[in-house]
Design a protein around this motif. Structure first.
Motif, PDB file in Angstrom:
ATOM      1  N   UNK A  17      20.035  13.323 -36.267  1.00 37.08           N
ATOM      2  CA  UNK A  17      21.636  13.102 -35.922  1.00 37.08           C
ATOM      3  C   UNK A  17      21.676  11.961 -34.941  1.00 37.08           C
ATOM      4  N   UNK A  18      20.630  11.915 -34.099  1.00 40.11           N
ATOM      5  CA  UNK A  18      20.738  11.023 -32.811  1.00 40.11           C
ATOM      6  C   UNK A  18      21.291  11.658 -31.740  1.00 40.11           C
ATOM      7  N   UNK A  19      22.024  12.602 -31.857  1.00 41.55           N
ATOM      8  CA  UNK A  19      22.526  13.281 -30.453  1.00 41.55           C
ATOM      9  C   UNK A  19      22.763  14.851 -30.521  1.00 41.55           C
ATOM     10  N   UNK A  20      22.418  15.745 -29.645  1.00 45.77           N
ATOM     11  CA  UNK A  20      22.625  16.962 -29.753  1.00 45.77           C
ATOM     12  C   UNK A  20      22.983  17.532 -28.305  1.00 45.77           C
ATOM     13  N   UNK A  21      23.183  18.913 -27.970  1.00 45.62           N
ATOM     14  CA  UNK A  21      23.400  19.285 -26.902  1.00 45.62           C
ATOM     15  C   UNK A  21      22.363  20.351 -26.510  1.00 45.62           C
ATOM     16  N   UNK A  22      21.665  20.181 -25.223  1.00 46.90           N
ATOM     17  CA  UNK A  22      20.780  21.367 -24.704  1.00 46.90           C
ATOM     18  C   UNK A  22      21.596  22.277 -23.969  1.00 46.90           C
ATOM     19  N   UNK A  37      23.804  21.668 -32.036  1.00 48.37           N
ATOM     20  CA  UNK A  37      24.387  20.388 -32.889  1.00 48.37           C
ATOM     21  C   UNK A  37      25.766  20.080 -32.017  1.00 48.37           C
ATOM     22  N   UNK A  38      26.323  20.693 -31.478  1.00 41.44           N
ATOM     23  CA  UNK A  38      27.640  20.467 -30.612  1.00 41.44           C
ATOM     24  C   UNK A  38      27.973  21.351 -29.644  1.00 41.44           C
ATOM     25  N   UNK A  39      28.756  21.252 -28.771  1.00 41.71           N
ATOM     26  CA  UNK A  39      29.384  22.398 -27.969  1.00 41.71           C
ATOM     27  C   UNK A  39      30.005  23.327 -28.530  1.00 41.71           C
ATOM     28  N   UNK A  40      29.541  24.626 -27.995  1.00 38.46           N
ATOM     29  CA  UNK A  40      30.181  25.647 -28.707  1.00 38.46           C
ATOM     30  C   UNK A  40      31.522  25.737 -28.338  1.00 38.46           C
ATOM     31  N   UNK A  41      32.183  26.241 -29.305  1.00 35.61           N
ATOM     32  CA  UNK A  41      33.849  26.556 -29.262  1.00 35.61           C
ATOM     33  C   UNK A  41      34.135  27.855 -28.974  1.00 35.61           C
ATOM     34  N   UNK A  42      35.148  28.143 -28.391  1.00 33.90           N
ATOM     35  CA  UNK A  42      35.503  29.683 -27.973  1.00 33.90           C
ATOM     36  C   UNK A  42      36.202  30.224 -29.530  1.00 33.90           C
ATOM     37  N   UNK A  43      35.169  31.092 -30.014  1.00 35.36           N
ATOM     38  CA  UNK A  43      35.771  31.971 -31.272  1.00 35.36           C
ATOM     39  C   UNK A  43      35.609  30.932 -32.360  1.00 35.36           C
ATOM     40  N   UNK A  46      29.689  30.190 -35.573  1.00 33.38           N
ATOM     41  CA  UNK A  46      28.273  29.938 -34.949  1.00 33.38           C
ATOM     42  C   UNK A  46      27.366  28.963 -35.572  1.00 33.38           C
ATOM     43  N   UNK A  47      26.809  28.456 -34.689  1.00 31.73           N
ATOM     44  CA  UNK A  47      25.846  27.263 -35.030  1.00 31.73           C
ATOM     45  C   UNK A  47      24.592  27.417 -34.530  1.00 31.73           C
ATOM     46  N   UNK A  48      23.812  26.552 -35.436  1.00 23.99           N
ATOM     47  CA  UNK A  48      22.179  26.587 -34.993  1.00 23.99           C
ATOM     48  C   UNK A  48      21.792  26.442 -33.734  1.00 23.99           C
ATOM     49  N   UNK A  49      20.949  27.436 -33.196  1.00 23.80           N
ATOM     50  CA  UNK A  49      20.520  27.307 -31.738  1.00 23.80           C
ATOM     51  C   UNK A  49      18.997  27.343 -31.903  1.00 23.80           C
ATOM     52  N   UNK A  50      18.408  26.009 -31.751  1.00 28.15           N
ATOM     53  CA  UNK A  50      16.734  25.983 -31.844  1.00 28.15           C
ATOM     54  C   UNK A  50      16.179  26.035 -30.572  1.00 28.15           C
ATOM     55  N   UNK A  51      15.362  27.113 -30.181  1.00 27.43           N
ATOM     56  CA  UNK A  51      14.605  27.215 -28.856  1.00 27.43           C
ATOM     57  C   UNK A  51      13.859  26.173 -28.439  1.00 27.43           C
ATOM     58  N   UNK A 105      33.215  32.633 -21.588  1.00 35.48           N
ATOM     59  CA  UNK A 105      33.358  33.573 -22.847  1.00 35.48           C
ATOM     60  C   UNK A 105      31.926  34.350 -22.942  1.00 35.48           C
ATOM     61  N   UNK A 106      31.919  35.266 -23.791  1.00 32.35           N
ATOM     62  CA  UNK A 106      30.619  35.619 -24.264  1.00 32.35           C
ATOM     63  C   UNK A 106      29.814  35.113 -25.102  1.00 32.35           C
ATOM     64  N   UNK A 107      28.627  34.455 -24.476  1.00 35.78           N
ATOM     65  CA  UNK A 107      27.388  33.709 -25.097  1.00 35.78           C
ATOM     66  C   UNK A 107      26.504  34.447 -25.948  1.00 35.78           C
ATOM     67  N   UNK A 108      26.463  34.267 -27.147  1.00 36.47           N
ATOM     68  CA  UNK A 108      25.260  35.487 -27.667  1.00 36.47           C
ATOM     69  C   UNK A 108      24.535  34.344 -28.712  1.00 36.47           C
ATOM     70  N   UNK A 109      23.193  34.508 -28.619  1.00 37.09           N
ATOM     71  CA  UNK A 109      22.038  33.664 -29.292  1.00 37.09           C
ATOM     72  C   UNK A 109      21.369  34.831 -30.161  1.00 37.09           C
ATOM     73  N   UNK A 110      21.175  34.705 -31.292  1.00 38.61           N
ATOM     74  CA  UNK A 110      20.799  35.818 -32.237  1.00 38.61           C
ATOM     75  C   UNK A 110      20.395  35.175 -33.613  1.00 38.61           C
ATOM     76  N   UNK A 111      19.103  35.350 -34.016  1.00 43.95           N
ATOM     77  CA  UNK A 111      18.922  35.074 -35.349  1.00 43.95           C
ATOM     78  C   UNK A 111      19.081  33.625 -35.703  1.00 43.95           C
ATOM     79  N   UNK A 112      18.595  32.929 -34.309  1.00 44.25           N
ATOM     80  CA  UNK A 112      18.873  31.394 -34.707  1.00 44.25           C
ATOM     81  C   UNK A 112      20.164  30.547 -34.721  1.00 44.25           C
ATOM     82  N   UNK A 113      21.072  31.603 -34.164  1.00 46.19           N
ATOM     83  CA  UNK A 113      22.503  31.163 -34.110  1.00 46.19           C
ATOM     84  C   UNK A 113      23.142  31.336 -32.745  1.00 46.19           C
ATOM     85  N   UNK A 114      24.070  30.535 -32.405  1.00 42.58           N
ATOM     86  CA  UNK A 114      24.909  30.557 -31.149  1.00 42.58           C
ATOM     87  C   UNK A 114      26.312  30.552 -31.118  1.00 42.58           C
TER      88      UNK A 114
END
Length: 119
Positions: A17-22, A37-43, A46-51, A105-114
Motif C-alpha cells: 500500500x506504500x503507507x501504514x501506521x505503526x 492499515x490506518x488509524x483506529x477509529x473509535x467504535x 476492527x482492522x488487521x494488526x500485524x505484530x 478508548x479501550x484498545x484491544x488487539x486479539x487474533x490479529x485484529x485491532x
C-alpha cells in the motif's frame, strides 16, 4: 503511566500500500509494535494488526526519520498515555485504555485484529 505512539510509515519495501501506521506501546526498555492499515477509529471496524519486532523508545518522542536498513520513512503523528498491563507473552491478547492523545478508548488487539471502543 506508560506511553503510546503512532507513526506514519511510508515506503516500506514489504508494504504494497506504500503507507501504514505503526502502533507502539511502551513496554520497559522497548515498545511492542503492530502494523495497522490506518488509524483506529473509535467504535469503528476492527482492522488487521500485524505484530512487528520491538521498536526503540526513541520513537515515542516527536521525530521524523529514515527507518534503519533502508526500510522507508517514519514520522510520529500522535502520542499519549495508556493504562493497563501488557501480557508477558508477546502473542497474547492486549487490552489497554488509551488516553491523553489523539486516540482515546479501550484498545484491544486479539487474533490479529485491532479495535478501539468506548471505555
Amino acid at each position: 503511566m506508560p506511553r503510546y505512539s503512532l507513526l506514519r510509515h511510508t515506503d516500506a519495501p514489504d508494504d504494497p500500500s506504500g503507507c501504514h501506521i505503526d502502533l507502539l506501546l511502551e513496554d520497559g526498555p522497548a515498545c511492542r509494535t503492530w502494523r495497522l492499515p490506518e488509524l483506529p477509529r473509535l467504535n469503528g471496524p476492527a482492522q488487521d494488526a500485524i505484530p512487528l519486532p520491538a521498536h526503540r523508545l526513541v520513537w515515542l518522542e516527536p521525530r521524523s526519520a529514515a527507518v534503519s536498513g533502508n526500510r522507508g520513512w517514519a514520522e510520529r503523528i500522535g502520542a499519549g498515555l495508556y493504562r493497563g498491563d501488557l501480557p508477558e507473552q508477546q502473542d497474547a491478547d492486549v487490552a489497554v485504555e488509551l488516553s491523553d492523545g489523539p486516540l482515546a478508548g479501550q484498545l484491544r488487539i486479539a487474533a490479529g485484529l485491532c479495535a478501539l471502543t468506548s471505555p
